[in-house]
Motif scaffolding. Structure first.
Motif, PDB file in Angstrom:
ATOM      1  N   ARG A   6       0.796  -1.231   0.000  1.00 23.54           N
ATOM      2  CA  ARG A   6       0.000   0.000   0.000  1.00 23.54           C
ATOM      3  C   ARG A   6       0.826   1.278   0.000  1.00 23.54           C
ATOM      4  O   ARG A   6       0.463   2.251  -0.681  1.00 23.54           O
ATOM      5  CB  ARG A   6      -0.988  -0.003   1.178  1.00 23.54           C
ATOM      6  N   PHE A   7       1.943   1.320   0.707  1.00 25.40           N
ATOM      7  CA  PHE A   7       2.719   2.558   0.703  1.00 25.40           C
ATOM      8  C   PHE A   7       3.536   2.753  -0.579  1.00 25.40           C
ATOM      9  O   PHE A   7       3.539   3.865  -1.128  1.00 25.40           O
ATOM     10  CB  PHE A   7       3.603   2.636   1.947  1.00 25.40           C
ATOM     11  N   PRO A   8       4.224   1.733  -1.096  1.00 27.62           N
ATOM     12  CA  PRO A   8       4.901   1.936  -2.379  1.00 27.62           C
ATOM     13  C   PRO A   8       3.939   2.384  -3.480  1.00 27.62           C
ATOM     14  O   PRO A   8       4.279   3.257  -4.292  1.00 27.62           O
ATOM     15  CB  PRO A   8       5.497   0.555  -2.681  1.00 27.62           C
ATOM     16  N   ARG A   9       2.742   1.822  -3.514  1.00 27.61           N
ATOM     17  CA  ARG A   9       1.764   2.235  -4.517  1.00 27.61           C
ATOM     18  C   ARG A   9       1.326   3.685  -4.285  1.00 27.61           C
ATOM     19  O   ARG A   9       1.072   4.425  -5.238  1.00 27.61           O
ATOM     20  CB  ARG A   9       0.544   1.311  -4.490  1.00 27.61           C
ATOM     21  N   THR A  10       1.238   4.075  -3.041  1.00 26.98           N
ATOM     22  CA  THR A  10       0.870   5.457  -2.719  1.00 26.98           C
ATOM     23  C   THR A  10       1.910   6.425  -3.263  1.00 26.98           C
ATOM     24  O   THR A  10       1.574   7.437  -3.905  1.00 26.98           O
ATOM     25  CB  THR A  10       0.730   5.639  -1.197  1.00 26.98           C
ATOM     26  N   PHE A  11       3.183   6.127  -3.034  1.00 25.35           N
ATOM     27  CA  PHE A  11       4.240   7.023  -3.496  1.00 25.35           C
ATOM     28  C   PHE A  11       4.323   7.057  -5.018  1.00 25.35           C
ATOM     29  O   PHE A  11       4.571   8.120  -5.611  1.00 25.35           O
ATOM     30  CB  PHE A  11       5.575   6.621  -2.874  1.00 25.35           C
ATOM     31  N   LEU A  12       4.094   5.915  -5.659  1.00 33.88           N
ATOM     32  CA  LEU A  12       4.078   5.902  -7.122  1.00 33.88           C
ATOM     33  C   LEU A  12       2.949   6.777  -7.654  1.00 33.88           C
ATOM     34  O   LEU A  12       3.132   7.543  -8.605  1.00 33.88           O
ATOM     35  CB  LEU A  12       3.906   4.469  -7.630  1.00 33.88           C
ATOM     36  N   LYS A  13       1.786   6.672  -7.050  1.00 38.17           N
ATOM     37  CA  LYS A  13       0.638   7.476  -7.482  1.00 38.17           C
ATOM     38  C   LYS A  13       0.899   8.964  -7.273  1.00 38.17           C
ATOM     39  O   LYS A  13       0.411   9.807  -8.036  1.00 38.17           O
ATOM     40  CB  LYS A  13      -0.595   7.047  -6.671  1.00 38.17           C
ATOM     41  N   LEU A  14       1.707   9.291  -6.272  1.00 34.55           N
ATOM     42  CA  LEU A  14       2.029  10.691  -5.983  1.00 34.55           C
ATOM     43  C   LEU A  14       3.185  11.210  -6.837  1.00 34.55           C
ATOM     44  O   LEU A  14       3.633  12.339  -6.657  1.00 34.55           O
ATOM     45  CB  LEU A  14       2.357  10.847  -4.500  1.00 34.55           C
TER      46      LEU A  14
END
Length: 231
Positions: A74-82
């Motif tokens: 969930r956090f790696p995907r969050t940073f990619l989306k940002l």
């Protein structure tokens, strides 16, 4: 009394997940100085994380991913989306989130008042939660909820996730309750309401945002205090 056993969901029903997650994410935003990137605000960080986390939870509840996959993704995907690189995700942020979040103690309005009322009326109170056992017990202790419940059934211990009938049947067996004597209170139409219905248990849909729907439900409330009008 028509009902003797009351089964509560925990997250988003008693324990205020959104408030507690918001406070945790703001703490992590400051801890890791994420503002230094200058490309997203703390509010955007929280919103993107929330959207991704909810999507991954739906996959987990449908047995499409594992607990570990949910936690590490969930956090790696969050940073990619940002707009950042996956390696920009702090290596320990997932563990920090899992450590900090359950120690938060915000609950929905009237939680203690209603639980005291129900216990004093002689109802037997239980929990059925899809959360992870270690995390859920920390939440319960931090928010002073543990002592209200006789049986605490987690999907991790049962081996089945709501809305699977088997977790409800397991909860009935553990509590010595008949389905006809039982009532499920939860915020999720699929996991709590439909799951309980399929197990022959009456339901209370906790809908504080008053979302529109077309489901047939035994009872619907927008505030926990309304349980006093039902029970």
């Amino acid at each position: 009394m028509k009902y003797q056993h009351l089964f509560f969901d925990l997250d988003h029903t008693l324990w205020d997940f959104e408030t507690n997650a918001d406070a945790t994410l703001r703490q992590l935003f400051d801890l890791h100085e994420l503002g230094r990137y200058g490309t997203f605000t703390v509010e955007e960080f929280i919103q993107v994380y929330s959207d991704i986390n909810h999507g991954l939870w739906r996959l987990y509840q449908n047995n499409k991913i594992t607990q570990q996959q949910l936690r590490v993704t969930r956090f790696p995907r969050t940073f990619l989306k940002l707009g950042l690189r996956e390696e920009d995700s702090p290596a320990d942020i997932s563990e920090q989130f899992t450590d900090i979040l359950p120690k938060k103690s915000a609950v929905f309005p009237y939680t203690y008042e209603v639980l005291d009322y129900l216990r004093d009326k002689g109802y037997e109170l239980h929990l059925i939660t899809n959360g992870f056992k270690d995390v859920q017990y920390i939440k319960l202790n931090a928010s002073r909820l543990t002592d209200y419940f006789q049986e605490i059934v987690t999907s991790e211990c049962c081996g089945h996730l709501k809305p699977d009938c088997r977790i409800f049947e397991h909860a009935l067996e553990r509590s010595g309750a008949a389905a006809s004597q039982s009532l499920m209170i939860g915020d999720n139409l699929e996991c709590d309401v439909l799951g309980a219905y399929n197990a022959g248990i009456d339901q209370v849909y906790f809908n504080p945002e008053k979302r529109r729907h077309f489901n047939t439900i035994t009872y619907e409330i927008s505030c926990l205090s309304e349980l006093k009008e039902i029970l």
